[in-house]
Scaffold this active site. Structure first.
Site, PDB file in Angstrom:
ATOM      1  N   GLU A 135       5.087  58.071 -92.152  1.00  0.00           N
ATOM      2  CA  GLU A 135       6.148  58.791 -91.864  1.00  0.00           C
ATOM      3  C   GLU A 135       6.016  59.499 -90.506  1.00  0.00           C
ATOM      4  O   GLU A 135       5.051  59.521 -89.949  1.00  0.00           O
ATOM      5  CB  GLU A 135       6.327  59.791 -93.176  1.00  0.00           C
ATOM      6  CG  GLU A 135       5.232  60.904 -92.959  1.00  0.00           C
ATOM      7  CD  GLU A 135       4.844  61.507 -94.340  1.00  0.00           C
ATOM      8  OE1 GLU A 135       4.926  60.757 -95.408  1.00  0.00           O
ATOM      9  OE2 GLU A 135       4.312  62.538 -94.256  1.00  0.00           O
ATOM     10  N   LYS A 137       5.499  62.449 -87.394  1.00  0.00           N
ATOM     11  CA  LYS A 137       4.845  63.518 -87.191  1.00  0.00           C
ATOM     12  C   LYS A 137       5.816  64.774 -86.734  1.00  0.00           C
ATOM     13  O   LYS A 137       6.197  64.484 -85.609  1.00  0.00           O
ATOM     14  CB  LYS A 137       3.692  63.312 -86.410  1.00  0.00           C
ATOM     15  CG  LYS A 137       2.657  64.506 -86.434  1.00  0.00           C
ATOM     16  CD  LYS A 137       1.223  64.061 -85.604  1.00  0.00           C
ATOM     17  CE  LYS A 137       0.302  65.087 -85.873  1.00  0.00           C
ATOM     18  NZ  LYS A 137       0.614  66.594 -85.635  1.00  0.00           N
ATOM     19  N   ASP A 139       7.553  67.517 -85.151  1.00  0.00           N
ATOM     20  CA  ASP A 139       6.811  68.646 -84.224  1.00  0.00           C
ATOM     21  C   ASP A 139       7.590  69.820 -84.455  1.00  0.00           C
ATOM     22  O   ASP A 139       8.297  70.387 -83.500  1.00  0.00           O
ATOM     23  CB  ASP A 139       7.106  67.840 -82.712  1.00  0.00           C
ATOM     24  CG  ASP A 139       6.087  68.685 -81.783  1.00  0.00           C
ATOM     25  OD1 ASP A 139       5.299  69.285 -82.082  1.00  0.00           O
ATOM     26  OD2 ASP A 139       6.383  68.475 -80.587  1.00  0.00           O
ATOM     27  N   TYR A 248       6.985  67.367 -96.812  1.00  0.00           N
ATOM     28  CA  TYR A 248       6.316  66.086 -96.803  1.00  0.00           C
ATOM     29  C   TYR A 248       5.011  65.685 -97.562  1.00  0.00           C
ATOM     30  O   TYR A 248       4.442  64.748 -97.603  1.00  0.00           O
ATOM     31  CB  TYR A 248       5.986  65.468 -95.311  1.00  0.00           C
ATOM     32  CG  TYR A 248       5.359  66.513 -94.508  1.00  0.00           C
ATOM     33  CD1 TYR A 248       4.228  66.857 -94.696  1.00  0.00           C
ATOM     34  CD2 TYR A 248       6.093  66.853 -93.580  1.00  0.00           C
ATOM     35  CE1 TYR A 248       3.569  67.872 -93.711  1.00  0.00           C
ATOM     36  CE2 TYR A 248       5.432  68.057 -92.580  1.00  0.00           C
ATOM     37  CZ  TYR A 248       3.998  68.420 -92.882  1.00  0.00           C
ATOM     38  OH  TYR A 248       3.617  69.304 -91.996  1.00  0.00           O
ATOM     39  N   LYS A 344      -0.638  59.581 -82.401  1.00  0.00           N
ATOM     40  CA  LYS A 344       0.222  60.461 -81.533  1.00  0.00           C
ATOM     41  C   LYS A 344       0.966  59.241 -80.591  1.00  0.00           C
ATOM     42  O   LYS A 344       0.231  58.253 -80.042  1.00  0.00           O
ATOM     43  CB  LYS A 344      -0.964  61.007 -80.656  1.00  0.00           C
ATOM     44  CG  LYS A 344      -1.687  61.976 -81.798  1.00  0.00           C
ATOM     45  CD  LYS A 344      -0.748  63.471 -82.063  1.00  0.00           C
ATOM     46  CE  LYS A 344      -1.064  64.299 -80.826  1.00  0.00           C
ATOM     47  NZ  LYS A 344      -0.398  65.634 -81.018  1.00  0.00           N
ATOM     48  N   CYS A 438      17.335  88.036 -49.365  1.00  0.00           N
ATOM     49  CA  CYS A 438      18.177  86.688 -49.653  1.00  0.00           C
ATOM     50  C   CYS A 438      17.591  85.550 -48.772  1.00  0.00           C
ATOM     51  O   CYS A 438      17.825  85.705 -47.682  1.00  0.00           O
ATOM     52  CB  CYS A 438      19.465  86.768 -49.716  1.00  0.00           C
ATOM     53  SG  CYS A 438      20.569  85.370 -50.019  1.00  0.00           S
ATOM     54  N   CYS A 441      21.403  84.736 -47.041  1.00  0.00           N
ATOM     55  CA  CYS A 441      22.070  85.723 -46.045  1.00  0.00           C
ATOM     56  C   CYS A 441      21.340  86.668 -45.573  1.00  0.00           C
ATOM     57  O   CYS A 441      21.861  87.677 -45.019  1.00  0.00           O
ATOM     58  CB  CYS A 441      23.396  85.948 -46.966  1.00  0.00           C
ATOM     59  SG  CYS A 441      23.068  87.184 -48.061  1.00  0.00           S
ATOM     60  N   CYS A 456      20.897  88.725 -55.177  1.00  0.00           N
ATOM     61  CA  CYS A 456      21.481  88.863 -53.943  1.00  0.00           C
ATOM     62  C   CYS A 456      22.810  89.637 -54.302  1.00  0.00           C
ATOM     63  O   CYS A 456      23.635  88.932 -54.807  1.00  0.00           O
ATOM     64  CB  CYS A 456      21.488  87.528 -53.071  1.00  0.00           C
ATOM     65  SG  CYS A 456      22.823  87.819 -51.496  1.00  0.00           S
ATOM     66  N   CYS A 461      27.777  86.026 -50.085  1.00  0.00           N
ATOM     67  CA  CYS A 461      26.703  85.271 -49.437  1.00  0.00           C
ATOM     68  C   CYS A 461      27.227  83.726 -49.745  1.00  0.00           C
ATOM     69  O   CYS A 461      27.463  83.297 -50.776  1.00  0.00           O
ATOM     70  CB  CYS A 461      25.681  85.676 -50.548  1.00  0.00           C
ATOM     71  SG  CYS A 461      24.296  84.173 -50.284  1.00  0.00           S
TER      72      CYS A 461
HETATM   73  S1  IVH Z   1       0.280  65.858 -93.672  1.00  0.00           S
HETATM   74  C1  IVH Z   1      -3.750  67.391 -95.250  1.00  0.00           C
HETATM   75  N1  IVH Z   1       2.486  64.954 -92.486  1.00  0.00           N
HETATM   76  O1  IVH Z   1       0.606  68.138 -88.310  1.00  0.00           O
HETATM   77  C2  IVH Z   1      -2.630  66.810 -94.645  1.00  0.00           C
HETATM   78  N2  IVH Z   1       1.487  66.709 -91.362  1.00  0.00           N
HETATM   79  O2  IVH Z   1      -2.455  68.015 -87.394  1.00  0.00           O
HETATM   80  C3  IVH Z   1      -1.528  67.670 -94.370  1.00  0.00           C
HETATM   81  N3  IVH Z   1       2.667  67.481 -89.504  1.00  0.00           N
HETATM   82  O3  IVH Z   1      -0.513  70.918 -89.896  1.00  0.00           O
HETATM   83  C4  IVH Z   1      -0.519  67.395 -93.361  1.00  0.00           C
HETATM   84  N4  IVH Z   1       4.219  66.166 -89.639  1.00  0.00           N
HETATM   85  O4  IVH Z   1       1.939  70.749 -89.461  1.00  0.00           O
HETATM   86  C5  IVH Z   1       1.505  65.973 -92.371  1.00  0.00           C
HETATM   87  N5  IVH Z   1       4.510  63.862 -91.914  1.00  0.00           N
HETATM   88  C6  IVH Z   1       3.585  64.882 -91.576  1.00  0.00           C
HETATM   89  C7  IVH Z   1       3.266  66.057 -90.604  1.00  0.00           C
HETATM   90  C8  IVH Z   1       2.290  66.787 -90.648  1.00  0.00           C
HETATM   91  C9  IVH Z   1       3.717  67.042 -88.927  1.00  0.00           C
HETATM   92  C10 IVH Z   1       1.955  68.608 -88.600  1.00  0.00           C
HETATM   93  C11 IVH Z   1       1.307  69.543 -89.918  1.00  0.00           C
HETATM   94  C12 IVH Z   1      -0.209  69.541 -89.712  1.00  0.00           C
HETATM   95  C13 IVH Z   1      -0.409  69.070 -88.419  1.00  0.00           C
HETATM   96  C14 IVH Z   1      -1.658  68.050 -88.550  1.00  0.00           C
END
Ligand code: IVH
Length: 704
Positions: A135, A137, A139, A248, A344, A438, A441, A456, A461
């Site tokens: 799934e 990650k 941000d 999640y 990542k 400025c 001018c 300014c 100007c």
């Molecule tokens: S699982 C024990 N799933 O990434 C595992 N984390 O570096 C619990 N994050 O602190 C985390 N998307 O804030 C998980 N689909 C996802 C995520 C996720 C973002 C973040 C989360 C966590 C950090 C881990």
């Protein structure tokens, strides 16, 4: 979450409730139904992203419930949709222990890391192949929610992983987080769920635009915006920021007596599905369950390609062992679980060097320092120039010319300097001096006490005049293509474009003979100038470049008058009545329209043929069908088909030619045939009569 039957039933309930808006007796008798209706439409809007009613209809229903709850507080329940709104400011955030510590994930940066991780996991598990769930990650900022007896009991920040801050009031402002969910149906008494609060890219942009209108430096990225928003002590402000949340991970469950852990909770994919079905926004649609690491890698790569098209930021994928029993067997190290791995995406950070700082004069005279850096590629674009916003930023980031710097570009967000690597200084770095005059001018700069920006204040100007013209012709203002930044500057220097009205008397015949201009480009320019005369009023208002008036405020302003010069008659108090207009904005608008030169310029524009009136307002009363689609079928009792369609248009709606899921309303008259039959099969299409249609548009004589 909602079955077809539920949807049909709730749609019928919605129609019925809409007929009884603000009716006390009806509301008292239908309180539970009103709540169910509102929850359903919130779910369609915030979780499914596919609303079935217009915002104004939702608002009417919400208000009906709110009014009756005010009158009868004894009937309020903690999970009523009205109960997201907090009554007061938050004082302090108290800490609470997480039921299970919140660990972080191990990171991998390439395919080999994933292959190694899979090999070790298979060895430990003694299996030839492992099933994984993948799934995004997200941000944002991690959150942890506890539900007890089906009610949201507490929401915590991650904190140090062991204890977090109680941000329940703020979590309740996130409209995709249900205030109650039917966990008891699965025998669950208490459950802890982990997820991520985030701000979508578009809301982030809107939020930053609002800051920019007030000359406040924008937030760096949606992640910081989400994390910062969760810690605001004013829940109303949190609500305005429109946070979202993906949930999640189920980290803990306590069962009711005599119940076993339900089957779906035995796999990660099953947990996501269960959460989704209970009304949570889990990554159910984004996830994928596969066997073997090759498929995992393929899905991660596939998703990375889509990264920029997503409405929210992700910085990678998370791969999790799907079977929870196997997860337990693999266990964890001191820092992270062995059953999960973050993959990542390519870094959107890079190091570079600060070469120099230029000082640019904006259209309101603000002086913006701009860092010129050694060009570096970040996430597909080369960055060479970065705005530093104001003097404070230079100080806070401790920047010196010659410094090594860390630069980040999050998604399609503008790049920014994260920090200087001050430890790596050689001693040859040079302090950045903010100018006292400025740069264009030479007028002395001033900094009003309550501001962070040097200005300014010479309104003639040249830099400001040029910037004002550039703003007027820009895409979101009058959109005069062909008169871009470079040409405005060139014509200004030639003395043929010294003010905004000059645009409409440009000596095109003379320009035709200049280098770089052909017949085609002159014809296009002439057409764009001509077209701009009929731009809607909000574009003109935005184009005038009134301080603190961005696009959103310009729209509000345009909707409140019939002619731009109406503003000259409005007092500050009048202006304060408008949505989102605070004292600073009101006073700026007031001053602008009390300035003789500005009024003269507006008159000149009018004389040159630029539309100064609100066309929409003159023709239609509210545009209340904005975004809604209609189709008429059968013979209507009063209206001709063409009249009905014209009414839709006048009120801001659109008519479609056929029945599809894009259709919001089918207005059916007598002898309606196949279109009606087809519409009946699509739950989201509302079938209404001519009378209901007329009610929808207000049915007032002035409106027709
Ligand atoms: S699982 C024990 N799933 O990434 C595992 N984390 O570096 C619990 N994050 O602190 C985390 N998307 O804030 C998980 N689909 C996802 C995520 C996720 C973002 C973040 C989360 C966590 C950090 C881990």
């Amino acid at each position: 979450m909602y079955s077809r039957e539920d949807i049909v039933r709730l749609e019928a309930l919605t129609l019925d409730a809409l007929k009884h808006v603000s009716n006390r007796e009806y509301a008292i008798a239908h309180i539970p139904a009103l709540r169910e209706i509102l929850r359903f439409h919130e779910y369609r809007y915030y979780v499914e992203n596919d609303p079935l009613i217009a915002d104004f209809e939702y608002d009417q229903l919400y208000k009906t419930l709110e009014d009756i709850e005010k009158e009868r507080p004894d009937l309020v329940t903690p999970d009523s949709p009205t109960q997201r709104v907090a009554k007061s400011l938050t004082k302090d955030f108290f800490s609470f222990a997480h039921l299970v510590p919140m660990l972080s994930l191990e990171n991998s940066y390439n395919e080999n890391d994933l292959v190694d991780w899979d090999r070790k996991a298979r060895e430990m598990a003694g299996l030839p192949e492992i099933e994984y769930c993948i799934e995004p990650k997200f941000d944002g900022a991690s959150i942890s929610l506890i539900y007890e007896n089906d009610l949201l009991a507490r929401g915590l920040t991650r904190g140090d992983g062991i204890t977090g801050d109680d941000i329940t009031t703020n979590i309740r402002q996130i409209r995709s987080v249900p205030l109650s969910a039917a966990f008891s149906k699965y025998g669950i008494q208490q459950i802890e769920i982990r997820g991520e609060a985030l701000m979508s890219k578009s809301n982030f942009k809107k939020y930053n635009d609002r800051l920019a209108e007030q000359n406040i430096p924008p937030l760096a990225n949606p992640r910081n915006a989400a994390a910062g928003s969760l810690r605001i002590k004013n829940p109303d402000e949190v609500r305005r920021r429109n946070l979202e949340a993906f949930l999640y991970h189920v980290s803990y469950t306590a069962m009711l007596d005599g119940h076993e852990l339900p089957e779906p909770l035995q796999t990660h994919g099953g947990s996501l599905k269960l959460l989704w079905e209970l009304g949570f926004r889990s990554p159910e649609k984004e996830k994928k369950v596969v066997r073997g690491i090759t498929e995992v890698i393929r899905y991660c790569q596939e998703f990375e390609e889509k990264r920029d098209e997503l409405p929210y930021e992700i910085d990678g994928m998370v791969v999790k062992v799907n079977d929870l029993e196997l997860q337990e067997k693999l266990g964890m190290t001191t820092h992270h679980p062995r059953w999960a791995m973050a993959f990542k995406f390519k870094a959107r950070q890079a190091t570079s060097k600060l070469l120099s700082v230029e000082f640019q004069v904006g259209r309101t005279g603000s002086i913006t320092p701009v860092a010129k850096i050694a060009p570096v590629p970040i996430g597909g674009v080369t960055v060479g120039s970065i705005s530093l916003f104001n003097e404070d930023v230079i100080r806070e980031k401790d920047l010196m010319i010659g410094d090594a710097i860390l630069v980040e570009r999050a998604g399609d967000v503008i790049p920014y300097i994260v920090k200087s690597l001050a430890d790596a200084r050689s001693g040859a770095e040079v302090k950045i001096d903010f100018p006292t005059h400025c740069p264009v001018c030479r007028h002395p700069l001033v900094k009003p006490e309550e501001e962070s920006v040097w200005r300014c204040i010479n309104i003639s100007c040249p830099a400001q005049v040029v910037e004002r013209i550039i703003h007027y012709v820009s895409k979101d203002a009058m959109d005069i293509r062909g008169l871009g930044e470079a040409n405005v500057k060139k014509f200004f220097e030639l003395g043929i474009l010294r003010s905004i009205p000059d645009i409409y008397t440009l000596p095109l015949d003379g320009i035709r003979t200049m280098e770089g201009f052909g017949e085609r480009s002159i014809a296009n320019l002439a057409a764009a100038i001509e077209k701009s005369k009929d731009q809607p009023l909000h574009r003109l208002i935005f184009g005038l470049g009134i301080r603190y008036v961005g696009e959103t405020t310009a729209r509000v302003l345009a909707n409140s008058v019939t002619h731009v010069k109406d503003f000259a008659d409005l007092s500050v108090e009048d202006l304060l009545q408008l949505e989102d207009v605070g004292p600073k904005v009101a006073s700026s608008i007031y001053q602008f329209f009390r300035d003789g030169d500005n009024l003269k310029m507006i008159d000149e524009l009018g004389a040159l043929g630029v539309a100064l009136d609100n066309k929409k307002k003159a023709n239609s009363f509210s545009g209340s069908l904005e975004g809604q689609t209609f189709l008429f079928t059968g013979s209507l009792p009063n209206l001709k088909r063409s009249e009905a369609e014209a009414l839709v248009e006048k009120n801001g709606g659109k008519t479609l030619g056929s029945v599809s899921s894009k259709l919001n309303y089918l207005v059916a008259g007598e002898d309606a045939g196949s279109k009606l039959e087809k519409a009946k099969k699509i739950a989201s299409v509302r079938i209404i009569t001519e009378a209901e249609f007329l009610k929808l548009i207000g049915d007032t004589p002035s409106n027709k």
